[in-house]
Design a protein around this motif. Structure first.
Motif, mmCIF file in Angstrom:
data_model
loop_
_atom_site.group_PDB
_atom_site.id
_atom_site.type_symbol
_atom_site.label_atom_id
_atom_site.label_comp_id
_atom_site.label_asym_id
_atom_site.label_seq_id
_atom_site.Cartn_x
_atom_site.Cartn_y
_atom_site.Cartn_z
ATOM 1 N N UNK A 41 0.831 -1.208 0.000
ATOM 2 C CA UNK A 41 0.000 0.000 0.000
ATOM 3 C C UNK A 41 0.868 1.262 0.000
ATOM 4 N N UNK A 42 1.892 1.273 0.823
ATOM 5 C CA UNK A 42 2.773 2.443 0.901
ATOM 6 C C UNK A 42 3.548 2.635 -0.398
ATOM 7 N N UNK A 46 3.469 5.956 -3.096
ATOM 8 C CA UNK A 46 4.676 6.566 -3.661
ATOM 9 C C UNK A 46 4.638 6.570 -5.185
ATOM 10 N N UNK A 47 4.190 5.470 -5.782
ATOM 11 C CA UNK A 47 4.120 5.388 -7.243
ATOM 12 C C UNK A 47 3.125 6.410 -7.791
ATOM 13 N N UNK A 80 1.570 9.202 7.318
ATOM 14 C CA UNK A 80 2.889 9.815 7.196
ATOM 15 C C UNK A 80 3.357 9.786 5.746
ATOM 16 N N UNK A 81 3.152 8.657 5.077
ATOM 17 C CA UNK A 81 3.551 8.538 3.667
ATOM 18 C C UNK A 81 2.712 9.457 2.786
ATOM 19 N N UNK A 272 2.232 -7.272 -7.804
ATOM 20 C CA UNK A 272 2.449 -6.150 -8.731
ATOM 21 C C UNK A 272 3.214 -5.019 -8.048
ATOM 22 N N UNK A 273 2.775 -4.635 -6.851
ATOM 23 C CA UNK A 273 3.427 -3.524 -6.153
ATOM 24 C C UNK A 273 4.842 -3.894 -5.710
ATOM 25 N N UNK A 274 5.044 -5.167 -5.382
ATOM 26 C CA UNK A 274 6.386 -5.627 -5.028
ATOM 27 C C UNK A 274 7.357 -5.379 -6.174
#
Length: 367
Positions: A41-42, A46-47, A80-81, A272-274
């Motif tokens: 999720x984080x 960012x992406x 925070x992110x 996918x996010x990994x």
């Protein structure tokens, strides 16, 4: 090109300690996945910030699932992110909570300024039948505590649950009169199995809505009621077909002309996010006809309807009088807006299904 200066952000937390038997949202009871899920999720936040830049957010909505079922440290990391990735412009920040939640001080310190509680029915027999893990008395205790920290509170109700009676509706109204929440959502159960006959369901719904209106709530959307100034800013972005980013498994978004939905498979989403990629299950660049269809479908849910100027910008050739003729009695068209009539609200499912019928749309724009 974006539809507005400010963008909304939806964060999907798909975890629940137990699953209600009427729920059709994407959710998981395996809490061992939480750590890996939030890592993904984080990364997605960012992406997105790299994709759209440091855009301005004025609404954040954390839904589920049950966001309050996960340790607060994960929400802290998420906020925070978000604050590092986007420009926060005094946002409305909503978190959905279970009626047994207690950490309001901590939630407030994270910047949350609006909470949404799913009571569903002020009737223990009904709650037990649908596998809700709270009682009415536990909800009352939680609501009293929440009011010490939050002014802006929404309570969700569902009409049409098993064992619902006329007394259930009166109990619901008693709760509203007692706690006077700023916002109330009233949904009709969407299920293949009908627990009430349609006449009884309609009577329960009508009596609930009438009482809310008498108590000073404004029905600003088909299923949503608020005191003046307390409409949900985030959900208005959906209904006005504005810009919002959805992150998390099964979350959807609308940015400019781009419409997308993330994978509903949590393993695929995390994989996918990994690998540093979006996890789109659906992605489309909308055509002008798509934007018109979505604007009509979403905007007509609002009591104020859709501004005529907005419709003309989307489709200068749109023959609104022709559309109102086809849906005679269901729509009101004046110089300001196009909106549902009282009858149209009662038969909104029928009207909205007709609105997105491509043959009808192509006819009323002269194609």
């Amino acid at each position: 090109m974006y539809h507005s200066d400010y963008i909304g952000l939806y964060v999907h937390i798909p975890f629940c300690k137990d699953r209600c038997n009427y729920c059709d949202f994407v959710s998981y009871t395996d809490l061992s996945l939480v750590e890996d899920y939030f890592e993904s999720l984080l990364k997605e936040i960012t992406i997105w910030s790299q994709y759209v830049g440091k855009v301005s957010l004025n609404s954040i909505y954390v839904g589920g699932g049950t966001p309050s079922d996960i340790p607060l440290k994960y929400l802290e990391k998420t906020f925070d992110t978000i604050s590092k990735s986007f420009n926060l412009c005094d946002p409305e920040i909503t978190v959905e909570i279970n009626p047994k939640f207690r950490y309001f001080y901590e939630l407030r310190n994270l910047g949350v300024n609006r909470i949404s509680m799913g009571l569903q029915a002020a009737d223990d027999t009904v709650l037990k039948a649908v596998n809700r893990r709270h009682s009415v008395s536990e909800f009352r205790e939680t609501c009293r505590e929440a009011m010490n920290y939050f002014e802006n509170i929404n309570i969700d109700f569902i009409i049409g649950l098993p064992f619902e009676s006329e007394q259930t509706i009166w109990n619901n109204l008693k709760v509203i009169n007692e706690y006077n929440p700023k916002h109330v959502s009233v949904y009709i159960l969407e299920s293949k199995q009908e627990f009430l006959d349609q006449d009884t369901l309609a009577d329960h719904h009508e009596s609930f809505i009438s009482a809310l209106l008498e108590n000073g709530y404004e029905r600003y959307e088909i299923s949503n009621f608020a005191y003046p100034g307390y409409q949900c800013k985030h959900n208005l972005k959906y209904w006005n077909n504005e810009d919002y980013i959805g992150i998390g498994v099964s979350a959807g978004g609308h940015i400019g002309l781009k419409r997308y939905v993330n994978s509903s498979n949590i393993s695929l989403y995390m994989e996918c996010l990994k690998n540093g990629k979006f996890a789109f299950e659906y992605f489309k660049e909308n055509s002008p006809l798509d934007e018109l269809k979505e604007t009509l479908f979403m905007g007509l849910r609002l009591s104020s309807g859709i501004k005529i100027d907005k419709l003309m910008q989307l489709s200068p050739e749109l023959k609104i009088d022709e559309l109102t003729s086809i849906l005679n009695g269901y729509l009101i068209y004046d110089q300001e807006s196009l909106r549902l009539s009282s009858t149209g609200k009662d038969f909104s499912k029928f009207v909205l299904s007709k609105i997105i019928d491509e043959n009808i749309l192509l006819h009323v724009i002269g194609r």
